[in-house]
Design an enzyme around this catalytic site. Sequence first.
Site: not given
Length: 281
Positions: A39, A177
């Site tokens: 995204d 992440e």
Amino acid sequence: MAPDITAKKGREPVVSLTAYHAHTAAIADKYCDFLLVGDSLGMVMHGYETTVPVPLELMVMHGRAVVRGSKRALVVIDMPFGTYEESPAMAFRNAARVMKETDCGAVKLEGGRRMAETIRFLVERGIPVMAHIGLTPQSINVIGGFKAQGRTQTDWDRIEEDARLVTEAGAFAIVLEAMSEPLAARITAKVAIPTIGIGASPACDGQILVMEDMLGLSSRVPKFVKEFGRVGAVIDGAIASYAAEVRARTFPAPEHTYTFSAGDAAMPAQTASKKPKTGST
Ligand code: KIV
């Protein structure tokens, strides 16, 4: 397929990149084990400040392009903010739509403990799920910025627990992440599925980068990105040359121009000028 990615744990590094179009997917497909239609495309391609506004329709549209462009890599598509968090049933409805309309091989969603029940629900119903923990950009408004996670040891137990719970729920891999190396190393050692790092050190089982960042096409790149190419400079140079040649009337040159045979003389000018010379394109 998703189980092939899981099977790489402890055997070989997992290589992956984001891809948003058919033509870049076709190139990356030759080298990557999976391609993520992230995204992040909202920020990289569509000029949004965060990933929060990205609609499901955009993911489906780019997902279809990437599936058409790739031949062998697994294509994973991000579930955007607001399409899966409310309930497992909502997540299934939207993830099934993504899979049916794009023919991708798996979806990814953000969140650890809070998404474990949903991951189990999807996996039990035939949808392979990649988890994503550490910095979860869809929660930026709660976190307060794109901040690395687990830099102090006080956060480690919570993040390790996130990893354990999504693994037990059936995720086939986990994106880690923006987290410190010792934490990424601990998680990688503890879970039975591959950890895919982005800003999470070489301790992970595999790596992912946003393709535009590693190609040198992004204006701002995080600390963890290495620019493996300067494609932005190449595009800049090519467009500058094009503009200069059009202004100087040196492009198009004779070799870019269709010729005109005597028989075409009676044809309307527009049609005749578009007709290729016999035997050429
Ligand atoms: O959207 C994205 O590009 C991602 C990567 C950062 C893993 O989720």
